[in-house]
Motif scaffolding. Structure first.
Motif, short mmCIF file in Angstrom:
data_model
loop_
_atom_site.label_atom_id
_atom_site.label_comp_id
_atom_site.label_asym_id
_atom_site.label_seq_id
_atom_site.Cartn_x
_atom_site.Cartn_y
_atom_site.Cartn_z
N SER A 145 -4.98 10.49 -0.74
CA SER A 145 -6.09 11.44 -0.63
C SER A 145 -7.56 11.16 -1.25
CB SER A 145 -5.43 12.88 -0.85
OG SER A 145 -5.15 12.77 -2.32
N HIS A 146 -7.39 10.19 -2.02
CA HIS A 146 -8.42 9.85 -2.90
C HIS A 146 -9.22 8.42 -2.28
CE1 HIS A 146 -7.53 12.66 -6.62
NE2 HIS A 146 -7.87 13.37 -5.25
N GLY A 147 -8.61 8.22 -1.10
CA GLY A 147 -9.48 7.04 -0.41
C GLY A 147 -8.91 5.70 -0.52
N LEU A 148 -7.62 5.59 -1.36
CA LEU A 148 -7.09 4.17 -1.69
C LEU A 148 -5.91 3.83 -0.56
CD1 LEU A 148 -6.41 4.55 -5.39
CD2 LEU A 148 -8.55 3.68 -4.41
N ALA A 149 -5.90 2.47 -0.64
CA ALA A 149 -4.93 2.05 0.40
C ALA A 149 -4.01 1.32 -0.48
CB ALA A 149 -5.41 1.21 1.56
N LEU A 150 -2.80 1.53 -0.63
CA LEU A 150 -1.71 0.69 -1.43
C LEU A 150 -0.68 0.01 -0.55
CD1 LEU A 150 -0.63 3.67 -3.76
CD2 LEU A 150 -2.43 2.11 -4.33
N VAL A 151 -0.72 -1.36 -0.77
CA VAL A 151 -0.07 -2.22 0.13
C VAL A 151 1.06 -2.78 -0.74
CG1 VAL A 151 -0.23 -4.44 1.17
CG2 VAL A 151 -2.07 -3.02 1.25
N PHE A 152 2.48 -2.57 -0.55
CA PHE A 152 3.59 -3.04 -0.69
C PHE A 152 4.36 -4.19 -0.23
CE2 PHE A 152 2.84 1.69 -1.97
CZ PHE A 152 3.00 1.76 -3.21
N GLY A 153 5.06 -4.89 -0.92
CA GLY A 153 5.50 -6.08 -0.59
C GLY A 153 6.87 -5.78 0.09
N LYS A 154 7.62 -6.40 1.17
CA LYS A 154 8.72 -6.13 1.52
C LYS A 154 9.90 -6.90 0.66
CE LYS A 154 8.96 -4.44 6.24
NZ LYS A 154 9.43 -4.66 7.61
N ASP A 155 9.91 -7.05 -0.53
CA ASP A 155 10.89 -7.76 -1.36
C ASP A 155 11.83 -6.63 -2.21
OD1 ASP A 155 9.15 -6.29 -3.20
OD2 ASP A 155 8.09 -8.11 -3.57
N ALA A 156 12.65 -7.34 -2.85
CA ALA A 156 13.67 -6.28 -3.50
C ALA A 156 12.97 -5.42 -4.06
CB ALA A 156 14.51 -7.27 -4.30
N ASN A 157 12.14 -5.49 -4.83
CA ASN A 157 11.25 -4.48 -5.72
C ASN A 157 10.30 -3.86 -5.12
OD1 ASN A 157 13.00 -5.63 -7.89
ND2 ASN A 157 11.51 -7.10 -8.29
N GLN A 158 10.00 -4.22 -3.83
CA GLN A 158 8.83 -3.58 -3.37
C GLN A 158 7.63 -3.31 -4.16
OE1 GLN A 158 11.03 0.36 -2.50
NE2 GLN A 158 12.80 -0.87 -1.73
#
Length: 1415
Positions: A145-158
């Motif tokens: 909601s504060h304009g950020l985009a968080l990109v997570f990997g598809k690995d074990a720890n995400q």
């Protein structure tokens, strides 16, 4: 992530819950192997969760939906979301749902723990705000909601790979409202609440483009989506418009061209979905069109972006709730060997499917598929594979639906997800909320950006967590049920995988045979587990029924699935070997085998099991069940000696026969054994026991089966044995002596025994067998041989009844009558049988012998006899049915009448026989004549038999012979009954039959009625009209029937004579009430008098009352047509007759009678008062000595009663007069007001010629004014033909020309009824007169005449009938017509006819009766 208080509680709650299940879980199964390369997200998701993790979500199939929060739909926007602690719901204890469907748990619901933790952490540490959007591809991106985009990997720890944007740009652009990743996972598009769009490089996190002018400013981005072309994307804003974004890079400069695809002014789009092709279908022909589906608030559109923009299809939703959210989802589905995209779309509760395919011509063809109806409001729609849909409804319930079968496979509750809704962006709150109300209403439930599907996975975004749904593979689904010890459901689910009927199957590939093998191995494993668990969990102590019930829930399931898998070895070796350890389990197992053996599912048992089965069934007395099992089992699995012994000891004859036949091919021994049981008691003449009767019947059926080639009790004899068995059985039956015969044994014991047991059934068995013997020479010899034996045994044998002997000859006659008969039977034998059946020396069994002989004749035995001799014997033996049979053959129908009359059993049937023969075609006139004559000869006999039926017969066929018939009847009682039925009106063939009889017969019947049934005389006189009055009167007078005489005199017109007769009767009855003289009763005691009065007084009084009622009714009827003097001649003698006895009644016992007589006198007076003036009545009363001499008190009651009646009638008259006057005044006042009202013309010119009404100064012209205000010259109206009823000029009726012609062109010059404005109430004809002087011409209107035309009369009638129902005036007018024809009515001088108000069903004259005065 910092340990917050929430996290502590979360950890403790989850660990507590998991301790409850820890015993049932194998720890080794959850160890994650240490490997060099970290596993992918898919591999993590396809393993069950580790127990020691901080975030643990229980298996969703254990959730009890009743404990969930029912108000999940209230989380309609980010602002209204609650704390987001996903464990708060787990603190409630969950119960196992026993009614789980056979599909088991289809979806695995997993929490993305790493991502969830980092979303919460980012909100705390970097002020990222709450999550708003999610998308999944090779990576998972979450917008905040504060304009950020968080990109997570598809690995074990995400792990968090990139954090794109800053809170500063977030403050400028608003919240991330939409996300999209392209197909090769290199670019990310972010749409913002204030309308901007940014593009990021996912490899290095660089910002590549910021687009601010792609769409109108002041609208939020609702959707932004890449197409399969990486240079092409589409976006949808809160204005409802859709734009195409084309990305260009020229000379290192990145640009973006925007094109409007759909304007929000034509209907707002709130959902867009480009068709994405999976990697293996990249060369599919449909990809060249770059299809895009758009969902507006009213319809969906499918457009092609390439090669040029084109709309391929539009489709309306139909009726739907305005708050429902449109949903779109594409999926490639194999249909008829080709793979094509299907678009699923919905708004509300119905999902539609459209198959999209490219034709050879190059056009896109759209085919509508079957709809899916659900009872919920859908807010999210996704495909998880080509056959399965995942839906979320407005109550946040997730449903997995199989599309081909439209079956809901599983329902989960998403309460703990706390789904994020996109309401803010739909309402465009960041830019001032300038959106339509319809879009804002849809936005209440919109959660498009919280759900993202990719490669068989669906991600759901919650306010503090992210969740992923994947399909479980088949093993996991089965194991899931096994963990909960739901073995029966696990087996059922596994069997559906084995048969290929399961839905949403994952993990079964390859050859169907191999697949079945894999599943079968798993099922065997489950069966062992189930058996072990049932033995382990068996209640150690307690009632035996509880233990039996425990194993009855288990053992049949084990047997059933072993048989389905065709693993008999498993069932009888391993499983039975384990179950034998428990006695109860063993018993239940053996008993459960019965149903499978009988159903032919289990044909062979191993020797140990068979031995145990015999012992168990025998030990528990279950002999019927044992027999059922034996006859269905393969004989090779039986210990023959043991089985035969058990069968014989327990009378299991079916099983014994089966073992001998199948096991040893011995068909004779069973018969010998059975004959040995039933033979001796039959030879000795003893009655058979029920058990022996059953054996005998079995023996007959067994012989029948053997001779017909069928096995007993079921199946067929092997073909090569059929002839041999037949011969063996015949040889056995015709043996001269049995094997162990005694010296005194009679010959042919077996045939003899069967004949004695049941002759008819044995002969039927033989008859069926003979049917099959056509060309078999050996069989024909057996047939002749057995017939000879039958004759030898039965003929001249006193042991057999006539019925049995007759049965044999009937059987033989049937055989001999066949066209291909080869049997020979001596004719003398038939004569012998005839003698035997007709023997007159034996009267017993008469009916039986006749019936047997009749049956013999009917099947063709008549050819064996000499008919003359047969007839003589039959007549001698009184076999009338036989005689009838023979007479019928010879057409001697008249002789048959004698047969019926002599036969006591069939006498009643003679009437229908005669009637049918005389009525039906097919008989010659000579034959009918003989029957007719014969009937007349015996008519007296017939009438004696049944007068009613005789009368019907005479009326139908002998109407001309009535007088001779009556003269034959000597007995008056009989004649009375016959005539009564004959004269009764009848419906049917001859309705006029009763009318043709002469009057003297009717008068004869009157006389007979007087003698035999006086109570029916009156009704006969009323219904019959054929008698002559004078003669009938003489008859009734002769027999002193006064009521009947009076009725006839009245019909004749002699009312006074009738009155005299009735009065005389009344006086006689009154005389019974009073003693003839005072001295007559002087010698009796008072008690005697009182007793006699009690006994006789009441009935006599009732008779007096009845007689008085009759005479009053007669006086009433007669008085209508008499003058005053004649009326007095009738009524006064009646009054005197009633008053005279009262002076003779004296003494205390006469009080009751006196009161009763006074009451009856009062009744006479009340009736008189309608016809005789009151003064005349009072004068007559006062002259009477009873009332004249006594005090006034004695006649006070009479006088007061009369005065009361007078007062009542006077009041009624005054009230009626007052009402009449009021009505008349009101009517005349209204009429006068209507007639004298002045008329005001609208113009001063004629509405036809348009000239002023005073056209010329010197002429006097008539003008006509209507109530509508129109004015005409009389001449103009005449020319236009607006006058009606032209009888004379003075009586002309007019209608307004303008009003009648302007009625909407409905035709007709004269106004329709009820249209009051086109004519005046009083037609006013006005003459305009002008002075000769001619100065100022003031037209002086002179009133000439006022009349009512038909329309006005109708209006007046309506006015007059304003009261509901007829007016009081009309009622009283008609009343006056009814009573006096001389007076004319006030309004309706005609006689009251069919339309009279008195003929109306609803007419009621509401008048109150006078009050009762107590003496």
């Amino acid at each position: 992530m910092s340990e917050s208080p929430d996290a502590h509680s979360l950890l403790s709650a989850s660990s507590q819950l998991n301790l409850m299940e820890i015993d049932a879980i194998d720890d080794k199964e959850f160890d994650i192997p240490q490997v060099d390369t970290p596993p992918t997200l898919e591999s993590i998701l396809n393993e069950p969760e580790d127990e020691d993790e901080q975030f643990v979500l229980e298996d969703t199939c254990l959730l009890n939906t009743e404990n969930m929060d029912a108000h999940s739909c209230d989380t309609s926007s980010l602002a209204s979301s609650d704390s987001g602690d996903p464990a708060h719901l787990k603190r409630k204890k969950r119960t196992v749902d026993l009614n789980a469907t056979v599909h088991g748990s289809v979806l695995r619901h997993s929490l993305l723990k790493g991502i969830s933790a980092q979303i919460v952490s980012a909100a705390d540490k970097v002020d990222a705000g709450l999550p708003t959007a999610i998308t999944v591809s090779g990576v998972i991106a979450v917008g905040t909601s504060h304009g950020l985009a968080l990109v997570f990997g598809k690995d074990a720890n995400q792990a968090l790979r990139l954090c794109l944007g800053t809170t500063a740009t977030g403050a400028e652009y608003g919240a991330v409202s939409a996300l999209s990743i392209n197909h090769d996972c290199s670019r990310l598009l972010c749409g913002f609440a204030k309308g901007q769009i940014t593009m990021w490089d996912l490899a290095n996190g660089k910002l590549l483009r910021t687009i601010t002018d792609a769409h109108p400013p002041g609208t939020a981005i609702l959707h932004v989506k890449f197409t399969d072309d990486p240079t092409l994307a589409v976006c949808n804003d809160s204005g409802g418009s859709v734009f195409e974004l084309a990305f260009r890079r020229v000379m290192g400069m990145r640009s973006c061209d925007s094109r409007c695809l759909f304007s929000g002014s034509k209907g707002e789009v709130c959902c867009i979905e480009p068709l994405h092709t999976p990697p293996d279908l990249r060369d599919h022909p449909i990809t060249h069109y770059s299809l895009l589906a758009m969902g507006s608030l009213t319809k969906i559109l499918v457009i092609g972006l390439k090669p040029s923009l084109k709309v391929w299809m539009t489709f309306p939703y139909g009726k739907s709730d305005p708050s429902s959210v449109p949903q779109l989802a594409w999926q490639f589905v194999p249909v008829q060997k080709t793979v094509n995209p299907i678009l699923a779309f919905c708004r509300g509760d119905t999902v539609h499917f459209l198959l999209v395919k490219k034709e050879e011509t190059g056009t896109i063809h759209v085919i509508k598929q079957r709809q899916l109806h659900l009872s919920c409001d859908i807010i999210s729609l996704s495909w998880i594979n080509s056959r399965t849909l995942v839906l979320v409804d407005s109550h946040e319930k997730l449903q997995v639906v199989d599309r081909p079968s439209q079956e809901v496979l599983e329902t989960l509750d998403l309460d703990q997800v706390q789904l994020v809704y996109n309401s803010r962006h739909f309402k465009s709150l960041a830019t001032g909320g300038n959106v339509s109300q319809a879009l804002a209403l849809v936005g209440e439930k919109a959660c498009y950006q919280s759900v993202s599907s990719y490669a068989g996975q669906i991600v759901y975004l919650g306010t503090k967590s992210a969740h992923i749904m994947t399909l479980r593979n088949w093993r996991e689904r089965v194991d899931c049920l096994l963990k909960q010890e739901r073995f029966v459901e696990a087996l059922s689910l596994a069997w559906s995988f084995h048969e290929g009927t399961a839905k949403a199957v994952l993990g079964l590939f390859g050859d169907p045979v191999k697949r079945k093998g894999v599943v079968a191995d798993k099922m065997v494993e489950i069966l062992f587990q189930f058996a072990e668990r049932s033995l382990k969990k068996c209640p150690e102590q307690g009632k035996i029924q509880v233990m039996e019930q425990h194993f009855q829930d288990v053992v049949p399931v084990l047997v059933d699935y072993c048989l389905l898998l065709q693993r008999i070895d498993l069932l009888f070796n391993q499983l039975y070997g384990r179950l034998v350890e428990n006695v109860v389990a063993k018993g239940v197992f053996l008993e459960s085998l019965e149903s499978y053996i009988i159903a032919e599912r289990l044909g062979h048992l191993t020797t140990p099991v068979m031995r145990d089965l015999l012992a168990h069934y025998h030990g528990n007395g279950m002999m019927d069940s044992l027999e059922n099992c034996i006859v269905h089992l393969d004989v090779t699995s039986l210990d023959i000696q043991q089985v035969v012994q058990v069968c014989w000891e327990n009378q299991l004859y079916d099983a014994m026969i089966y073992v001998f036949n199948s096991g040893m091919n011995d068909y004779i021994t069973p018969m010998e054994k059975l004959f040995a049981v039933i033979g001796p008691p039959l030879r000795e003449g003893r009655t058979l026991t029920d058990e022996q009767v059953v054996m005998g019947n079995k023996l007959l059926v067994y012989i029948s089966c053997c001779l017909a080639g069928r096995a007993y009790p079921l199946g067929d004899i092997p073909e090569d044995l059929v002839a041999q068995v037949k011969n063996q059985v015949f040889e056995f039956l015709i043996r001269l002596h049995s094997a162990d015969s005694e010296e005194e044994e009679e010959v042919f014991p077996f045939v003899r025994t069967l004949l004695h047991f049941d002759t008819r059934e044995f002969l039927n068995v033989l008859a069926l067998t003979f049917e099959d013997f056509k060309n078999d020479k050996q069989a024909l010899e057996y047939q002749q041989r057995i017939v000879d034996i039958l004759l030898k045994v039965m003929v001249d044998n006193p042991d057999f009844t006539p019925s049995q002997v007759g049965g044999l000859f009937t059987f033989l006659a049937r055989q001999l009558a066949k066209p291909d008969n080869t049997l020979f039977v001596n004719r003398k034998l038939f004569d012998q049988v005839l003698e035997f059946l007709c023997s007159p020396d034996d009267d017993s069994r008469h009916t039986e012998r006749q019936q047997v002989l009749l049956e013999l004749l009917q099947v063709g035995g008549v050819v064996q006899f000499d008919e003359g001799r047969l007839l003589a014997l039959a007549e001698k033996a009184e076999f009338y049915q036989i005689c009838e049979f023979l007479y019928e053959k010879k057409h001697l129908y008249d002789r048959i009448i004698d047969c019926y009359l002599r036969d006591p059993l069939r006498k009643e049937e003679i009437f229908s026989y005669i009637h049918n023969l005389l009525s039906m075609p097919g008989y010659s006139s000579e034959e009918k004549k003989t029957v007719w004559d014969k009937t007349l000869q015996h008519i007296q006999e017939l009438v004696t038999l049944d007068p009613s039926k005789s009368a019907d017969l005479v009326a139908c066929h002998f109407s001309e012979e009535v007088r001779p018939i009556i003269s034959q009847l000597q007995d008056d009682q009989l004649l009375f009954e016959f005539l009564g039925w004959l004269l009764e009106p009848r419906e049917g063939h001859h309705p006029g039959a009763a009318l043709t009889l002469e009057p003297d017969l009717h008068e004869l019947q009157v006389g007979l009625l007087c003698r035999f049934a006086p109570q029916k005389l009156q009704s006969f006189l009323q219904t019959s009209q054929q008698y002559r009055l004078e003669e009938a009167i003489q008859v009734t007078e002769q027999y002193h029937h006064s009521e009947a005489t009076a009725y006839l005199l009245e019909r004749k017109g002699d009312a006074h004579g009738a009155f005299t007769v009735l009065l005389k009767t009344l006086k006689e009855k009154l005389a019974l009430l009073t003693p003839e003289s005072e001295g007559a009763g002087g010698g009796r005691r008072v008690e005697e008098e009182e007793e006699e009065e009690e006994e006789e007084g009441e009935p006599t009084l009732r008779r007096v009352e009845d007689s008085l009622s009759d005479i009053i009714a007669l006086c009433h009827r007669s008085s209508q047509n008499l003058n005053q003097q004649q009326r007095e001649v009738l009524w006064f003698p009646l009054l005197e007759a009633m008053m005279a006895p009262q002076k003779l009644l004296k003494g205390p016992g006469a009080k009751h009678t006196s009161e009763a007589l006074k009451e009856l006198t009062m009744k006479v007076l009340n009736s008189m008062s309608s016809f005789i003036p009151l003064p005349a009545i009072i004068q007559r009363i006062l002259q009477d000595p009873v009332y004249g001499k006594g005090k006034l008190a004695e006649i006070q009651g009479l006088i007061l009663g009369m005065l009361e009646t007078f007062n009542y009638e006077q009041t009624l008259l005054e009230t009626t007069t007052s009402l009449l006057n009021h009505d008349l005044h009101w009517s005349l006042a209204h009429l006068r007001a209507a007639v004298t009202r002045g008329l005001h013309p609208r113009q001063d010119h004629c509405n036809i010629c348009l000239q002023q009404y005073k056209r010329r100064q010197d002429s006097a012209e008539e003008i006509i004014i209507f109530s509508c205000g129109h004015l005409y010259h009389c001449q103009c109206l005449q020319q236009k033909d607006c006058g009606r009823g032209l009888t004379s000029e003075r009586q002309q009726g007019w209608s307004c020309y303008k009003c009648s012609s302007n009625q909407g062109g409905r035709g007709g010059a004269s106004g329709e009824p009820g249209r009051g404005r086109s004519t005046s109430l009083a037609q006013t004809r006005v003459t305009s007169v002008h002075r000769d002087g001619g100065a100022e011409a003031h037209g002086k209107k002179v009133f000439i005449e006022a009349t009512l035309d038909p329309q006005q009369e109708q209006s007046w009638d309506q006015l007059r009938c304003l009261y509901r129902g007829p007016s009081r005036l009309a009622i009283l007018s008609e009343l006056s017509h009814c009573h006096s024809n001389e007076k004319a009515g006030l309004l309706n001088p005609a006689q009251p006819g069919a339309g009279s108000i008195f003929h109306s069903e609803n007419f009621q004259l509401k008048l109150s009766p006078p009050p009762l005065v107590e003496e």
